[in-house]
Design an enzyme around this catalytic site. Structure first.
Site, mmCIF file in Angstrom:
data_model
loop_
_atom_site.group_PDB
_atom_site.id
_atom_site.type_symbol
_atom_site.label_atom_id
_atom_site.label_comp_id
_atom_site.label_asym_id
_atom_site.label_seq_id
_atom_site.Cartn_x
_atom_site.Cartn_y
_atom_site.Cartn_z
ATOM 1 N N GLY A 203 -15.061 -2.479 10.902
ATOM 2 C CA GLY A 203 -14.583 -1.220 10.346
ATOM 3 C C GLY A 203 -15.413 -0.042 10.826
ATOM 4 O O GLY A 203 -15.810 0.031 11.991
ATOM 5 N N TYR A 204 -15.683 0.876 9.910
ATOM 6 C CA TYR A 204 -16.440 2.081 10.242
ATOM 7 C C TYR A 204 -17.958 1.867 10.194
ATOM 8 O O TYR A 204 -18.727 2.805 10.400
ATOM 9 C CB TYR A 204 -16.061 3.223 9.296
ATOM 10 C CG TYR A 204 -14.654 3.747 9.501
ATOM 11 C CD1 TYR A 204 -14.313 4.433 10.667
ATOM 12 C CD2 TYR A 204 -13.670 3.570 8.541
ATOM 13 C CE1 TYR A 204 -13.030 4.912 10.862
ATOM 14 C CE2 TYR A 204 -12.386 4.059 8.726
ATOM 15 C CZ TYR A 204 -12.076 4.727 9.884
ATOM 16 O OH TYR A 204 -10.799 5.219 10.079
ATOM 17 N N LYS B 227 -27.450 -3.581 4.143
ATOM 18 C CA LYS B 227 -26.234 -2.802 3.881
ATOM 19 C C LYS B 227 -25.696 -3.041 2.476
ATOM 20 O O LYS B 227 -25.350 -2.099 1.761
ATOM 21 C CB LYS B 227 -25.143 -3.122 4.897
ATOM 22 C CG LYS B 227 -23.830 -2.414 4.574
ATOM 23 C CD LYS B 227 -22.635 -2.996 5.264
ATOM 24 C CE LYS B 227 -21.364 -2.366 4.727
ATOM 25 N NZ LYS B 227 -20.166 -3.022 5.164
ATOM 26 N N HIS C 276 -21.354 1.695 -0.583
ATOM 27 C CA HIS C 276 -20.369 2.168 -1.548
ATOM 28 C C HIS C 276 -19.739 0.977 -2.277
ATOM 29 O O HIS C 276 -19.471 1.036 -3.473
ATOM 30 C CB HIS C 276 -19.296 3.003 -0.840
ATOM 31 C CG HIS C 276 -18.653 2.312 0.329
ATOM 32 N ND1 HIS C 276 -19.359 1.873 1.431
ATOM 33 C CD2 HIS C 276 -17.364 1.950 0.559
ATOM 34 C CE1 HIS C 276 -18.542 1.287 2.286
ATOM 35 N NE2 HIS C 276 -17.314 1.326 1.779
ATOM 36 N N ASP D 34 -10.084 -0.650 -2.395
ATOM 37 C CA ASP D 34 -9.557 0.313 -1.442
ATOM 38 C C ASP D 34 -10.696 1.280 -1.188
ATOM 39 O O ASP D 34 -11.466 1.592 -2.097
ATOM 40 C CB ASP D 34 -8.323 1.051 -1.980
ATOM 41 C CG ASP D 34 -7.499 1.606 -0.834
ATOM 42 O OD1 ASP D 34 -6.803 0.824 -0.173
ATOM 43 O OD2 ASP D 34 -7.587 2.818 -0.576
ATOM 44 N N GLU E 87 0.852 -1.186 0.000
ATOM 45 C CA GLU E 87 0.000 0.000 0.000
ATOM 46 C C GLU E 87 0.888 1.236 0.000
ATOM 47 O O GLU E 87 1.517 1.561 0.995
ATOM 48 C CB GLU E 87 -0.955 0.017 1.198
ATOM 49 C CG GLU E 87 -1.909 1.179 1.124
ATOM 50 C CD GLU E 87 -3.159 1.004 1.970
ATOM 51 O OE1 GLU E 87 -3.770 2.031 2.299
ATOM 52 O OE2 GLU E 87 -3.530 -0.128 2.285
#
Length: 184
Positions: free
Chosen positions: A143-144, A163, A168, A69, A40
């Site tokens: 995660g978030y 979800k 996204h 990503d 990365e």
């Protein structure tokens, strides 16, 4: 007997793979998993990071691959954490982000899917979901997900049963699936 897949998902994050597999199955694409830590690069561009990861993934897997990503972008924090989302999550976590957000809670989540095969020219697909940062983590998720509330919803990603239909990741993978079905 080894199963043949349309494309391999290269990542060290099994959660991303599981969600991506479920989403791509709905488009008739079979997705395998190749566990690997990917190089990365440090960049302010999620696109540049994704391109480099895709090239590294193909070099390691030697089969058609996709990587993802993503970036959590908080408007009142001038786009922070953006492409540094993974590092920020590991260091300050959801509680740290919630503590930082004092003004507008507006945010968006961006996912960039990068496909790479023997041509070694990554093809990128972006999906964005607008929303807001919750006032406290809610729900069980990774995660978030416990702090991101997508626009038009009152629950965080972690609380939503659907979800995968509004994320996204779904938006980026739907673009990839359309392209993948029509390539050649």
């Amino acid at each position: 007997m080894r199963r043949s897949y349309d494309v391999m998902f290269v990542s060290s994050n099994r959660h991303k793979y599981s969600e991506s597999q479920e989403i791509l199955e709905s488009f008739g694409i079979s997705l395998g998993f190749f566990r690997s830590d990917l190089l990365e690069i440090q960049s302010d561009s999620v696109y540049e990071i994704a391109k480099n990861k895709a090239l590294d993934a193909y070099a390691k897997c030697k089969k058609p691959v996709i990587i993802e990503d993503d970036a959590l972008v908080v408007k009142s924090l001038s786009g922070f954490p953006g492409p540094y989302s993974s590092y920020v999550f590991k260091t300050i976590g959801n509680a740290g982000i919630v503590d930082l957000v004092k003004k507008s809670r507006a945010a968006h989540f961006s996912a960039v899917i990068a496909f790479c095969d023997k041509k070694k020219k990554p093809v990128l697909f972006e999906g964005i979901t607008h929303g807001a940062i919750s006032k406290k983590p809610k729900g069980r998720g990774w995660g978030y997900d416990p702090i991101f509330i997508p626009a038009g919803k009152t629950q965080t990603y972690a609380e939503l049963e659907e979800k995968n239909a509004v994320s996204h990741r779904y938006r980026a993978l739907a673009k990839f699936a359309s392209w993948f079905a029509n390539r050649q």
